[in-house]
Every structure is written in C-alpha cells, then in structure tokens.
Scaffold this active site. Structure first.
Site, mmCIF file in Angstrom:
data_model
loop_
_atom_site.group_PDB
_atom_site.id
_atom_site.type_symbol
_atom_site.label_atom_id
_atom_site.label_comp_id
_atom_site.label_asym_id
_atom_site.label_seq_id
_atom_site.Cartn_x
_atom_site.Cartn_y
_atom_site.Cartn_z
ATOM 1 N N HIS A 45 -3.797 -5.685 1.294
ATOM 2 C CA HIS A 45 -3.433 -6.004 2.673
ATOM 3 C C HIS A 45 -3.899 -7.423 2.991
ATOM 4 O O HIS A 45 -4.839 -7.931 2.384
ATOM 5 C CB HIS A 45 -4.106 -5.037 3.647
ATOM 6 C CG HIS A 45 -3.585 -3.650 3.605
ATOM 7 N ND1 HIS A 45 -2.352 -3.289 4.108
ATOM 8 C CD2 HIS A 45 -4.135 -2.503 3.114
ATOM 9 C CE1 HIS A 45 -2.170 -2.000 3.946
ATOM 10 N NE2 HIS A 45 -3.230 -1.500 3.343
ATOM 11 N N CYS A 92 0.834 -1.206 0.000
ATOM 12 C CA CYS A 92 0.000 0.000 0.000
ATOM 13 C C CYS A 92 0.870 1.257 0.000
ATOM 14 O O CYS A 92 1.495 1.564 -1.008
ATOM 15 C CB CYS A 92 -0.965 -0.043 1.188
ATOM 16 S SG CYS A 92 -2.398 1.043 0.987
#
Length: 486
Positions: A432, A334
C-alpha cells in the site's frame, strides 16, 4: 498536569476527525506536546504503526498533525467491518476477535480497561490529549457499556465539546436535541459546542449560535466555515469516498476504480486524485468500466471473497476481462491482487464463512487466507525500472504461483513482492502507499503516456494541515478550548 478535551459529534461525519487534526497542528505550533486519541473507531481505512500494529487512518493523520509517530494507543479499539452486521475487533493494534453487532455490545465493557490503559499512556507523553468520539453522542440506546463517547468521558473524567454540522441542515435541532436526550450526568460533561462546515456569510448564523447557547447553557466556541481543502487529506470513511466527486478531465488518460462494498486502505487513491494529467474515475454500483480506461485498479478489501462476489454481481468482472482483451493495464492492490488470481481459499473463515472461490484468472497465482496478519512498513524499488518507493503491508494470507516469478517490487530486505503477467499488463502487489511516493507515482503515470505534475504529495498534506490549523485559529476560540481541558 496533562490536560484532555474530547470532541464528540451530533452524528457521524460531522467533521470531528478534521477538527482534531487541525487543533492538533494548531496546538503543536503553539509549542504544546499533543497526542490524539480515539477510544473506539470503525473504519477499514487503517494505518500501520511503528510499534507493530494498526489504527484508524484518521488517528495516523492526527499524529502527523501533532508531528509525532502514530501509536496503537492512539486508537485502542478499531472495528473493521467485514459484513453488514459483523466486524473484526482490533485491540491495541492486534486482532482480538470477530464479532457481530450484538456480540460486540456485550464485549464492550471488557475492552474499557484497554482503552483507559492506552489513554493513560498518551497522557504520560503529552501536555494535552485531544480525544475524538465516535458516531453520535445522542445514541442513548447504545449508552450501556459505551466506550466511545460519554462512557469514556465519564470513566476518564474528560470534558466534552459537542460538534454539529450545519451543512447537513438541522444543526440547531441536532445540538439542542442531544442536550435533551442524554442523561443529566452525561449532559454535565458537555462544556461547549462548535458548529462546523458553514457556507456563505457567517453573520447569518449568529442568531442561531446564540439560540443554541440559550437553550443548552453551553458555550459557543466556534462557527467554522467549510474548509474546501479537506479533500486533500485522507478520508476516514468509505462513505466519504462514495460522496467524492473527482474533477472530470475529458481527454486525459482514465484510471477506473470499482468501489466495492468493503473497500479498505482507499487513501492509496488520494495522490492520483490530485494529478491534473489523469482522470480518476471512481465507479459506483451500476456504472460500467469505460472502454477507454487506460488502467483499472482493484483496491484493497477487508473481505476479499465477499467483494469479489460483489464485483461479479455488478458485472465488473466482464468489463475487466474485456479491458484485458483490449490490451488494457490492470493493477491489483492487496485484496485486489488476490482477486486477480486463479483461486482464493479461506479455510479458517478469517474474512467470512470458510470456503474457496474462483478468482478472475488474470494472474497465475493462488491465495490462501490463513496465518497471522502482516503489519509492517516497507520500502524498496520497482523491479521494472528501479524506482524507489515507501509504503506498508497490511494483509493476511500467502499468494503463490508461476506469476510470482515475475515480482513487481523488491523490498529493502531483498524479499520480492507481487506478480505480473507474461506481457506485464496485469500486475498485483501487497504494498500500500505506492502512489504517495512521488517518484513511483510519476513512473506509473509515464507508463500511461502522461507526466506527473511537479508536486510533492507529502508537502501538500503538510501545507493543508498548516492551513487547517490557521483556519481553526481564526474561527474557533482555541484559548477557551485549552482552558476547558482538564
């Protein structure tokens, strides 16, 4: 009628989140419909909910303990720090505003209706709602407009049990001191107390429990021994991560993770910490990235540009570039993915002052931080080996450039995700939760030349919640807690 009970603390990190999770599982095992609730949370460790928003990771764990899906109404106000004095304000799962500390104090009264609406929704679904306070109940300087502790308890009519942490020392003073400083009407909401994290012989604090009860008039509801396996559950606070000391495993492949000031979604690392075949090295400021590291992971960040500046200030950028020259592998998750690119632009000031910075230049991609936040569960497979995964996305911005032609993942809707260098040694992804999927974790460890242990991360979390519930049933008067709830 639905009952409710609130656990407040004498301070932050006294174990409220773990106690609520354990009690949620204990009461669920007793056959009750349980819902967790935290009016206001402050954490950059967040979870995506099926109803399309985000909440604190602790409330998602508590929902799991209650064996229900997480909902934005379990944590209607989430503060996600972006600087030393400011935070993003998420209300009922969606970004509501960005505010500095004093601005947020003025904003709080306008948020109470959202909090009470969400609480009413949870009560409609449950036999009992377990409410968690935030920080310290004794912060009387912040009492005006409070929605996190006594302000909520009074507005919703929920009785309170106060939690103190004996492992810190001074637990008698902290509990009795809270009794002394809070207003009489707030004090009347407190029905009992629990002392958490006792090490050693419980009988040594029997007189202490009696003295607290005598000085406060509150019921002594439990002296809870330190629960060692709490480390197997996701931490709520980045400070918990900084305090963690993963087991040293010399001779095992080393995965190095620089801990940046605004690290987010750091439970991505939990499944790796439990793997005996590797050494997970969490680097504090001042610690260099070791030359022998097999993999460097740049984790998520709530303020990517600010954390990239912190990375450079520590000299970790020099270490990462040297690691790359030695042929080492690098994974960006991310915000870490965004840092690996050539450029990061934040034209609207989404994560801090508007501006543009140079990235690490290890991936031929550019990121623009704009648009709405993507919040969704994702699943698919890794393109390199076809191994399945399940996780979630939680980010703003778009990343484009030549290296996105070599994506890392193929999502279930056919959408590619991530980017890779030409030799495949540097990769980045917006997903994630990769390592929480056993097959995906095993594939990553195989690339490092080691074998994953024959274990299920999900099964370990479930077993830990069951063990925590049994621990609390033994050391807390759960029947008395149910009787106090109203």
């Amino acid at each position: 009628m639905t009952r409710a009970l609130m656990l407040q603390g004498t301070g932050s990190s006294v174990g409220k989140s773990m106690l609520v999770a354990g009690l949620a599982r204990a009461l669920t095992l007793r056959g009750l419909r349980v819902r967790p609730f935290k009016p206001q949370n402050m954490s950059n460790n967040a979870a995506v909910t099926p109803d399309g928003g985000e909440i604190g990771r602790a409330q998602a764990l508590q929902a799991r303990a209650a064996r229900v899906a997480p909902s934005v109404h379990m944590n209607p106000v989430l503060l996600k720090p972006q600087s030393e004095t400011g935070a993003q304000v998420v209300v009922q799962g969606r970004v509501h505003a960005t505010a500095r500390a004093r601005e947020y104090q003025a904003m709080k009264p306008s948020l109470l209706p959202f909090v009470l609406e969400s609480f009413a929704r949870m009560r409609d679904e449950a036999d009992i709602v377990l409410v968690e306070g935030a920080g310290s109940a004794s912060e009387v300087n912040l009492r005006t407009g409070d929605i996190a502790n006594m302000g909520f308890a009074r507005a919703a009519g929920v009785p309170v049990v106060l939690v103190g942490d004996i492992d810190r020392g001074g637990v008698i003073a902290s509990l009795v001191g809270t009794h002394t400083v809070v207003a009489a009407a707030d004090r009347a909401m407190i029905q009992g107390f629990i002392v958490n994290r006792m090490r050693g012989d419980l009988s040594l604090f029997a007189d202490g429990m009696a003295e607290i009860a005598r000085l406060t008039g509150w019921s002594a509801l439990g002296l809870v021994p330190f629960f060692q396996d709490a480390r197997r559950l996701p931490a709520e606070d980045a400070q918990d991560l900084l305090d963690a000391r993963p087991e040293r495993r010399p001779g095992k492949p080393c995965i190095a993770v620089p801990l940046l000031p605004r690290i987010s979604n750091f439970d991505d690392l939990d499944p790796l910490a439990a793997e005996p075949g590797i050494e997970l090295l969490l680097l504090r400021p001042g610690q260099p990235i070791p030359a022998e590291a097999a993999l460097v992971i740049l984790p998520g960040s709530k303020a990517t540009i600010a954390d990239l500046a912190a990375l450079r200030q520590e000299g970790w950028d020099i270490d990462i570039l040297a690691h790359r020259r030695r042929g080492g592998a690098i994974l960006g998750l991310c915000g870490g993915y965004q840092m690996l690119g050539r450029r990061i632009a934040d034209p609207d000031g989404s994560e801090g002052p508007p501006g543009e910075v140079r990235g690490l230049g290890l991936l031929a991609v550019d990121t623009i931080l704009s648009g709405s936040k993507r919040l969704e569960a994702v699943r698919g497979e890794s393109i390199a080996d076809g191994v399945a995964f399940a996780g979630y996305e939680m980010h703003i911005g778009t990343t484009t450039g030549p290296d996105t032609a070599r994506p890392v993942l193929r999502l279930g809707d056919g959408r590619p995700d991530g980017a890779s260098s030409a030799d495949g040694r540097v990769v980045g992804t917006y997903a994630h939760g990769l390592f929480g999927h056993d097959a995906q974790r095993a594939a990553w460890l195989a690339r490092l030349g080691t074998t994953a242990a024959p274990r299920s991360h999900d099964a370990e979390v479930e077993a830990t919640l069951d063990a925590l519930a049994a621990h609390l049933e033994q050391h807390v008067d759960v029947d008395a807690l149910i009787a106090l709830a109203r």
